[in-house]
Write an enzyme that holds these catalytic residues in place. Structure first.
Site, PDB file in Angstrom:
ATOM      1  N   ARG A  30       0.828  -1.214   0.000  1.00 19.11           N
ATOM      2  CA  ARG A  30       0.000   0.000   0.000  1.00 19.11           C
ATOM      3  C   ARG A  30       0.860   1.261   0.000  1.00 19.11           C
ATOM      4  O   ARG A  30       0.383   2.343  -0.326  1.00 19.11           O
ATOM      5  CB  ARG A  30      -0.933  -0.007   1.206  1.00 19.11           C
ATOM      6  CG  ARG A  30      -0.254   0.151   2.545  1.00 19.11           C
ATOM      7  CD  ARG A  30      -1.240   0.184   3.695  1.00 19.11           C
ATOM      8  NE  ARG A  30      -1.822  -1.117   3.963  1.00 19.11           N
ATOM      9  CZ  ARG A  30      -3.064  -1.462   3.660  1.00 19.11           C
ATOM     10  NH1 ARG A  30      -3.876  -0.599   3.067  1.00 19.11           N
ATOM     11  NH2 ARG A  30      -3.515  -2.663   3.938  1.00 19.11           N
ATOM     12  N   LYS A  70       2.115 -15.681  10.458  1.00 15.95           N
ATOM     13  CA  LYS A  70       2.141 -16.590  11.602  1.00 15.95           C
ATOM     14  C   LYS A  70       1.714 -15.837  12.855  1.00 15.95           C
ATOM     15  O   LYS A  70       2.219 -14.748  13.117  1.00 15.95           O
ATOM     16  CB  LYS A  70       3.548 -17.163  11.802  1.00 15.95           C
ATOM     17  CG  LYS A  70       4.082 -17.958  10.621  1.00 15.95           C
ATOM     18  CD  LYS A  70       5.533 -18.377  10.838  1.00 15.95           C
ATOM     19  CE  LYS A  70       6.070 -19.149   9.642  1.00 15.95           C
ATOM     20  NZ  LYS A  70       7.487 -19.556   9.828  1.00 15.95           N
ATOM     21  N   SER A 105      12.086 -20.929   8.096  1.00 17.30           N
ATOM     22  CA  SER A 105      12.558 -20.100   6.982  1.00 17.30           C
ATOM     23  C   SER A 105      12.865 -18.686   7.446  1.00 17.30           C
ATOM     24  O   SER A 105      12.051 -18.065   8.123  1.00 17.30           O
ATOM     25  CB  SER A 105      11.486 -20.050   5.878  1.00 17.30           C
ATOM     26  OG  SER A 105      10.210 -19.759   6.438  1.00 17.30           O
ATOM     27  N   LYS A 149       5.813 -21.111  18.313  1.00 19.92           N
ATOM     28  CA  LYS A 149       7.286 -21.156  18.261  1.00 19.92           C
ATOM     29  C   LYS A 149       7.903 -19.777  18.456  1.00 19.92           C
ATOM     30  O   LYS A 149       9.022 -19.663  18.976  1.00 19.92           O
ATOM     31  CB  LYS A 149       7.743 -21.790  16.948  1.00 19.92           C
ATOM     32  CG  LYS A 149       7.297 -21.055  15.678  1.00 19.92           C
ATOM     33  CD  LYS A 149       8.320 -20.098  15.147  1.00 19.92           C
ATOM     34  CE  LYS A 149       7.813 -19.354  13.921  1.00 19.92           C
ATOM     35  NZ  LYS A 149       8.825 -18.434  13.359  1.00 19.92           N
ATOM     36  N   ARG A 182      14.070 -12.607  14.910  1.00 22.34           N
ATOM     37  CA  ARG A 182      13.697 -11.400  15.642  1.00 22.34           C
ATOM     38  C   ARG A 182      13.199 -11.737  17.048  1.00 22.34           C
ATOM     39  O   ARG A 182      13.459 -10.996  18.000  1.00 22.34           O
ATOM     40  CB  ARG A 182      12.631 -10.629  14.862  1.00 22.34           C
ATOM     41  CG  ARG A 182      13.129 -10.058  13.549  1.00 22.34           C
ATOM     42  CD  ARG A 182      12.130  -9.108  12.939  1.00 22.34           C
ATOM     43  NE  ARG A 182      10.965  -9.788  12.409  1.00 22.34           N
ATOM     44  CZ  ARG A 182      10.842 -10.217  11.158  1.00 22.34           C
ATOM     45  NH1 ARG A 182      11.838 -10.053  10.311  1.00 22.34           N
ATOM     46  NH2 ARG A 182       9.741 -10.802  10.738  1.00 22.34           N
TER      47      ARG A 182
END
EC number: 1.1.1.94
Length: 332
Positions: free
Chosen positions: A30, A108, A139, A192, A256
């Site tokens: 956007r 997620k 990943s 996770k 992160r």
């Protein structure tokens, strides 16, 4: 095949780059300034700097154009927005009057306010959309952007969605597995991230590899208990989207969520950490939802509870670890 990728963060950009090697791919965001930069440099300097994107990859800030691209007969629409923005994007898709027939999402987590999984949000907002699924697994966007090997799983109740996603993504260094346990895959991908914060705290406190292994193993048990209670299958949590994603996120330096834990252990405040990080840390966003769901199901999730205590209740990281160690002995 035509593929529209909605969301030009690190993960959406990396996946779009991979897809463009084989397919007519359009990446949407956007933010017109972000799109202009992508068009000028073929690099996402904001979210995935240093990774050159294929010349064939196209970019657009017009959602209608992106949806039309992803709604062609031989097409797939990939939703790469974070869970926090998923409902808003679904609203925009509906308002645009063009909902693609085949949709796969890669976000997620749980929606913070409702505690819903992504498939539940999409079912509520786009009820007419029936051929859809989730693509998930261990990943890091930067490694996918560099075309390093990766294995992911697409889960869908629709055989056509599974086959179309496989055809789109299974090439080069990316291997795709298929299944139908959407709930299990989504719960693994959400929980996770919370557990990775725990292992980051442990590593940041210098508690050693034994402690890390214990947290991963007992964390997997927490993930599986919750996932099965919500309708997932136990075997899903020992696969790529459960154990595989947990190992990567809990131990990888590109994680992160692990970084959040490391920085909390170093004494930094959560606000400072998130401000410096500059990207989404889904474990922080969904930790309270995970704990609330566990309590509603009467499921014991002590590691998740300890993480929430550190994040939101002012409990010192070392005190949280001490609390876990003081728990009564029990059978495994």
């Amino acid at each position: 095949m035509k593929v529209a990728v909605l969301g030009a963060g690190a993960w959406g950009t990396a996946l779009a780059g991979h897809l463009a090697a084989r397919h007519d791919t359009l990446l949407w965001a956007r933010d017109a300034a972000l799109i202009a930069g992508l068009q000028a440099r073929h690099e996402n300097s904001r979210y995935l700097d240093g990774i050159a994107l294929p010349d064939a990859l196209r970019y657009d800030a017009d959602l209608g154009a992106a949806l039309a691209h992803g709604a062609a007969d031989d097409a797939l629409c990939v939703i790469a927005a974070p869970v926090a923005g998923l409902r808003t994007l679904c609203h925009a898709m509906r308002d645009a009057g063009c909902v693609p027939a085949h949709v796969v999402w890669v976000c997620k987590g749980f929606e913070a306010d409702t505690h819903l999984l992504p498939h539940q949000v999409i079912a509520a907002e786009l009820p007419e959309q029936q051929s859809n699924g989730v693509l998930s697994g261990p990943s890091f966007a930067r490694e996918v952007g560099r075309s390093l090997p990766v294995a992911l799983t697409v889960a869908s109740a629709s055989a056509e969605c599974r086959e179309r996603t496989l055809a789109a993504f299974h090439h080069g260094a990316m291997r795709i597995y298929t299944g139908d346990d959407v709930v299990g895959v989504e719960v693994g991908g959400a929980v996770k991230n919370v557990l990775a914060i725990a292992t980051g705290i442990s590593d940041g406190l210098g508690l050693g590899l034994n402690a890390r292994a214990a947290l991963i193993t007992r964390g997997l048990a927490e993930m599986s208990r919750l996932g099965v209670a919500l309708g997932g299958r136990a075997e899903t949590f020992t696969g790529l989207t459960g154990l595989g994603d947990l190992i990567l996120t809990a131990t990888g330096d590109l994680s992160r969520n692990r970084t959040v834990g490391l920085q909390l252990a170093a004494g930094r405040t959560l606000n400072d950490i998130l401000g410096a990080l500059g990207h989404v840390a889904e474990g922080v966003r969904c930790a309270q939802a995970v704990l609330a769901l566990a309590r509603a199901q009467s499921i014991d999730m002590p590691i998740t509870q300890a993480v929430c205590g550190v994040l939101f209740d002012g409990i010192a990281p070392r005190d949280a670890v001490s609390g876990l160690l003081r728990r009564d002995a029990r059978a495994e």
